[in-house]
Design an enzyme around this catalytic site. Structure first.
Site, PDB file in Angstrom:
ATOM      1  N   SER A  13       0.669  -1.143   0.031  1.00  0.00           N
ATOM      2  CA  SER A  13      -0.011   0.016   0.032  1.00  0.00           C
ATOM      3  C   SER A  13       0.836   1.403  -0.242  1.00  0.00           C
ATOM      4  O   SER A  13       0.404   2.168  -0.293  1.00  0.00           O
ATOM      5  CB  SER A  13      -0.738   0.080   1.180  1.00  0.00           C
ATOM      6  OG  SER A  13      -0.012  -0.268   2.439  1.00  0.00           O
ATOM      7  N   CYS A 188       2.099  -6.901  10.248  1.00  0.00           N
ATOM      8  CA  CYS A 188       1.892  -5.649   9.559  1.00  0.00           C
ATOM      9  C   CYS A 188       3.297  -5.063   9.125  1.00  0.00           C
ATOM     10  O   CYS A 188       4.426  -5.451   9.881  1.00  0.00           O
ATOM     11  CB  CYS A 188       1.138  -4.609  10.350  1.00  0.00           C
ATOM     12  SG  CYS A 188       1.053  -2.905   9.760  1.00  0.00           S
ATOM     13  N   HIS A 190       4.738  -2.432   9.135  1.00  0.00           N
ATOM     14  CA  HIS A 190       5.485  -1.337   9.802  1.00  0.00           C
ATOM     15  C   HIS A 190       5.992  -1.901  11.026  1.00  0.00           C
ATOM     16  O   HIS A 190       6.817  -1.052  11.867  1.00  0.00           O
ATOM     17  CB  HIS A 190       4.266  -0.232  10.105  1.00  0.00           C
ATOM     18  CG  HIS A 190       4.171   0.578   8.920  1.00  0.00           C
ATOM     19  ND1 HIS A 190       3.384  -0.055   7.885  1.00  0.00           N
ATOM     20  CD2 HIS A 190       3.940   1.870   8.740  1.00  0.00           C
ATOM     21  CE1 HIS A 190       3.230   0.809   6.868  1.00  0.00           C
ATOM     22  NE2 HIS A 190       3.686   1.916   7.207  1.00  0.00           N
TER      23      HIS A 190
HETATM   24  N1  DGL Z   1       0.993  -2.542   4.610  1.00  0.00           N
HETATM   25  C1  DGL Z   1      -0.041  -2.462   5.771  1.00  0.00           C
HETATM   26  C2  DGL Z   1       0.002  -3.952   6.238  1.00  0.00           C
HETATM   27  O1  DGL Z   1       0.816  -4.423   6.180  1.00  0.00           O
HETATM   28  C3  DGL Z   1       0.002  -1.681   6.584  1.00  0.00           C
HETATM   29  C4  DGL Z   1      -0.303  -0.147   6.043  1.00  0.00           C
HETATM   30  C5  DGL Z   1      -1.738   0.037   5.737  1.00  0.00           C
HETATM   31  O2  DGL Z   1      -2.659   0.045   6.446  1.00  0.00           O
HETATM   32  O3  DGL Z   1      -1.713   0.307   4.345  1.00  0.00           O
HETATM   33  O4  DGL Z   1      -1.135  -4.459   6.730  1.00  0.00           O
END
Ligand code: DGL
Length: 269
Positions: A13, A188, A190
């Site tokens: 994302s 996630c 992050h």
């Molecule tokens: N990349 C998303 C995840 O791993 C986190 C950031 C988002 O909510 O887009 O869930």
């Protein structure tokens, strides 16, 4: 270009998938990789299934304009919600984050209680529960949505001594610790930036990074299918908004240089 020198497409994302990218580059520096970050639409984790699926389809439509040999869904939310849609879109192997992290957690837990922290959408999808219990139906998964963590990390609030992140982590993690989990999946992109702080709050609990698990599964999968590159190392990055912001944040998420140019595109075009 022979088969193994084709690109691995990696998408997320936004910038978070760079933690997956870092793990991939550490393990597979010889691979040619195209990364797409949908920075115009981040975050995905707070959105509906239908909206996330539409964005993911646009992401894959962009990446499949390249000569791909494999695709990595480097976003837990996208993998949780839209994996089936992605697999139907292209003929190359699709790798993700949820299944590798789930398999690793299932392998290391001793008391059968696995915690998962992730976005609202990932937790709401039940994807981790499904992937863990597919390995062993006896295992118990306790999931906790942590919607404040992505914005805090993106705003640089992940350092030791920051009272805000300390308070928020304490609130999210205490119920999981008290429930007696012995393994915690960082579900996630992050959360690897918070790994040290989380480990301090979860003594004796094994922490699994979905980003690292994904890179290991990719390396194994490419090798098993005879797709590993012997040479290459080309990298290119595409984003749908704010290329300068992406480059600046990339250093934090990758711990170093991107090793390739960043280009702004509109994936819907
Ligand atoms: N990349 C998303 C995840 O791993 C986190 C950031 C988002 O909510 O887009 O869930």
């Amino acid at each position: 270009m022979n088969e193994s020198e084709r690109y691995i497409g990696v998408f997320d994302s936004g910038i978070g998938g760079l933690t997956v990218m870092k793990s991939i580059l550490d393990k597979l520096p010889q691979e040619n990789i195209i990364y797409f970050g949908d920075t115009a639409h981040v975050p995905y984790g707070t959105r509906s299934r239908a909206q996330i699926t539409d964005y993911v389809i646009a992401d894959v439509n962009f990446l499949r304009t390249f000569a791909l040999k494999a695709l990595v869904i480097a976003c837990n939310t996208a993998d949780s919600i839209a994996r089936t849609a992605v697999e139907a879109m292209l003929p190359v192997p699709v790798f993700g984050v949820v299944e590798p992290a789930s398999r690793r957690a299932a392998a290391v837990t001793r008391n059968g209680k696995i915690g998962v922290i992730a976005t609202n959408a990932t937790v709401g999808s039940g994807a981790y529960e499904a992937a863990v219990t597919a390995v062993n139906p006896e295992l118990q998964v306790l999931s906790k949505a942590c919607p404040l963590l992505v914005p805090l990390v993106e705003n640089g609030r992940f350092h030791r001594g920051d009272p805000v992140i300390a308070t928020v982590l304490q609130e999210y993690l205490t119920p999981l610790r008290e429930a007696g989990i012995d393994t915690l999946v960082l579900g996630c992109t992050h959360y690897p930036l918070l790994q040290d702080l989380i480990a301090e709050l979860m003594p004796g609990i094994t922490i699994i990074s979905s980003s690292e698990a994904a890179a290991d599964a990719l390396a194994d999968g490419l090798a098993a299918q005879g797709l590993s590159a012997a040479q290459g190392g080309r990298r290119a990055y595409y984003v749908s908004d704010n290329a300068a912001g992406f480059e600046a944040a990339a250093r934090t998420f990758m711990g170093g240089d991107l090793g390739g140019a960043v280009t702004l595109i509109k994936p819907e075009d």
